[in-house]
Design a protein around this motif. Structure first.
Motif, PDB file in Angstrom:
ATOM      1  N   ARG A 282      37.015  40.378  41.394  1.00  0.00           N
ATOM      2  CA  ARG A 282      37.623  41.512  41.214  1.00  0.00           C
ATOM      3  C   ARG A 282      37.496  42.390  40.044  1.00  0.00           C
ATOM      4  O   ARG A 282      38.436  41.909  39.104  1.00  0.00           O
TER       5      ARG A 282
ATOM      6  N   VAL B  26      45.272  42.278  47.473  1.00  0.00           N
ATOM      7  CA  VAL B  26      44.412  42.802  47.261  1.00  0.00           C
ATOM      8  C   VAL B  26      43.966  44.118  47.951  1.00  0.00           C
ATOM      9  O   VAL B  26      43.242  44.859  47.554  1.00  0.00           O
ATOM     10  N   ARG B 102      33.784  44.337  49.680  1.00  0.00           N
ATOM     11  CA  ARG B 102      33.193  44.362  48.186  1.00  0.00           C
ATOM     12  C   ARG B 102      33.560  45.692  47.628  1.00  0.00           C
ATOM     13  O   ARG B 102      34.196  45.745  46.552  1.00  0.00           O
ATOM     14  N   ILE B 105      37.114  46.268  47.284  1.00  0.00           N
ATOM     15  CA  ILE B 105      37.971  45.311  46.244  1.00  0.00           C
ATOM     16  C   ILE B 105      37.271  46.086  44.897  1.00  0.00           C
ATOM     17  O   ILE B 105      38.408  46.374  43.748  1.00  0.00           O
ATOM     18  N   GLU B 106      36.219  46.782  44.742  1.00  0.00           N
ATOM     19  CA  GLU B 106      35.754  47.389  43.617  1.00  0.00           C
ATOM     20  C   GLU B 106      36.270  48.783  43.330  1.00  0.00           C
ATOM     21  O   GLU B 106      35.840  49.428  42.446  1.00  0.00           O
TER      22      GLU B 106
END
Lengths: 435, 108
Positions: A282, B26, B102, B105-106
């Motif tokens: 993250r 998240v 991905r 999350i980024e």
């Protein structure tokens, strides 16, 4: 119950929430006290009543109180067992909180001369000692039921033992001041008390807890736990050696060796953190993790001050007391405060969110935990805190009282914003988002 | 049971439905986080079984996520019983996150 599921083990919010409220208010009080006592922070003696009052509000009222609340939540979660006794936890809170208020007032009014009345010190010291014994019993009894034995849990349990030793010594010191019975100077006892509290209780706890939370918050697996294993032995060996040396045989070579062992242990922990941050999945950090990351960057600065404070090189001369003061401040209103500020946003909203929304999950559209506080205000106090810290360090190192005062004003602003968010989380009313 | 690479059309529908269940920490759905291992849709017994994992043991939100899966499945399949089973084998790793996960999350 499925193994590894932990929400059902979590204690009721009525155990945890009062600790965060008491902690947040204590942070605000400590910041205001810092503003008032700024001139006392550059004085060259150690039994400084106002400084001791301020230190205990920070260390016990803010940092330790929030840690108590967080541990009641965290130990059942990471060790997958229920808290031994919620009633005992609530009793501990009231005893510890009221004992602390009396202790801080006693420090504030202390003269430490022949006219000193020790009654309130003994009373408050006994209350805090008993409260800590309750806390230690409750948490260790809980931890003893776990089947999960790992290095993180070992750090947490060891830290709790050091907390007991720190408070026990503090209590004995108060008796010793009135009726001397220990064959060691007050200054050396203060150093032992300070070391046990900071390197034993706080540092070991931070290491244990961070090793548990980092994989969750940063999304990372296969951390080099061996580093933590070596760090554990070095820190404990160094700390026991350091404390024993100050009590029995304060030779500078022995203090140097034990300090180096502690520094090596800290270094290995920082290496572990560096690895975690480098290999995290993250990449985008939220405000809670940004403040935490900043705390670890502060650590490099603390290490430099720590080395100067311990080895006391000749060229530091008259600055030595200021360096020691700055070292203490870099740890208490510095590193530890930053960790607490950051991790409050990573833990506290979830506790309230679970209470308000657990029964609604999946059935209705509900806010996310991070929507329970103002992210904007958290980002602002992240900046005001950095300014406060830098000014405090400059003020202490150069004995500039007005700079310490400005630093304290920034601490007050930080504390007000932090309190606003803590109370916003506590007072959050259930909100269903219309689709 | 079908693992997620060999789903029947109905199980694939359920797999897509599970994208509505988010990990609150998240803020990424559990499918893209790679938490779903197997799905079984049994029309005769009126059951839906999901075998899944969590990213970490001792995750404070673990059973909230599992409860969310069960509620979403039963709400969208009237008369069916949803069974959600948690497993730690194989252990979850970040490599199980999908490309969409991905990117989420980024922050893209």
């Amino acid at each position: 119950m499925q193994a590894g599921l932990s929400t059902k083990n979590a204690p009721s919010p009525s155990v945890v929430v009062p600790h965060f409220i008491f902690g947040a208010v204590s942070f605000l009080i400590a910041s205001i006290v810092m503003l008032i006592v700024a001139p006392d922070l550059v004085l060259h003696y150690h039994l400084n009543a106002k400084l001791l009052a301020l230190t205990h509000v920070f260390v016990l009222g803010f940092i330790t109180m929030v840690i108590f609340g967080a541990l009641y939540q965290l130990i059942p979660v990471v060790m997958e067992v229920k808290l031994y006794s919620e009633k005992l936890a609530k009793t501990t809170f009231y005893l510890f909180g009221s004992g602390l208020i009396i202790l801080v007032i006693s420090f504030w009014n202390a003269t430490f001369d022949n006219s000193q009345n020790w009654y309130w010190f003994w009373l408050s010291g006994s209350m805090i000692l008993v409260a800590v014994m309750f806390f230690v019993f409750n948490t260790l009894k809980t931890a003893s039921k776990t089947e999960r034995k790992d290095i993180g849990n070992l750090f947490i349990v060891t830290a709790i033992v050091y907390l007991f030793l720190t408070v026990l010594l503090g209590f004995l010191m108060v008796i010793d001041l009135a009726v001397p019975f220990m064959p060691v100077s007050v200054l050396n006892l203060l150093k032992i008390h300070f070391s046990l509290g900071l390197a034993g209780w706080f540092l070991m706890l931070v290491i244990g807890v961070s090793s548990k939370l980092m994989p969750m918050f940063l999304i990372i697996h296969k951390l080099p736990e061996k580093l933590l294993g070596y760090s554990f032995y070095l820190l404990n060996a160094g700390l026991v050696c350091f404390v024993s040396a100050y009590y029995f045989y304060p030779a500078s070579w022995l203090l140097m060796i034990s300090s180096l062992m502690i520094l090596a242990g800290v270094g290995l922990y920082l290496w572990f953190n560096y690895y975690a941050f480098r290999h995290r999945f993250r990449k985008n950090l939220d405000v809670g993790m940004k403040i935490t990351a900043m705390a670890f960057i502060l650590f490099a600065f603390i290490l430099v001050l720590g080395i100067f404070a311990v080895i006391n090189p000749d060229f530091t001369g008259a600055y030595q007391t200021r360096i020691t003061m700055a070292f203490g401040a870099s740890l208490i209103p510095g590193f530890l405060t930053a960790i607490i500020l950051g991790q409050t946003y990573k833990t506290f909203p979830f506790i309230i969110w679970l209470q308000r929304y657990q029964s609604k999950v999946g059935k209705q559209k509900i806010p996310l935990p991070h929507e329970l506080y103002s992210d904007q205000l958290a980002k602002i106090h992240y900046r005001t805190y950095i300014i406060a810290f830098i000014l405090l360090m400059a003020g202490l190192l150069f004995a500039w009282i007005w700079v310490i005062r400005v630093a304290a004003i920034f601490f007050v602003i930080t504390a007000l914003l932090y309190n606003y968010n803590v109370f916003k989380i506590v007072l959050h009313k259930q909100k269903i988002i219309q689709q | 049971m079908s693992d997620i690479k060999n789903l029947t059309p109905k199980e694939n529908e359920i797999y897509q439905l599970l994208k509505t269940v988010m990990d609150p920490e998240v803020n990424v759905n559990i499918v893209d986080l790679g938490l779903i291992y197997e799905i079984e849709y049994n029309e005769e017994q009126k059951t839906i079984k999901v075998i899944m994992t969590l990213s970490t043991r001792g995750c404070p939100l673990g059973d909230t996520i599992l409860q969310n899966v069960q509620v979403v499945l039963e709400a969208n399949h009237t008369g069916y019983k949803a069974v959600v089973e948690l497993t730690w084998e194989p252990q979850w790793t970040p490599e199980m996150i999908t490309e969409d996960g991905r990117m989420a999350i980024e922050g893209f």
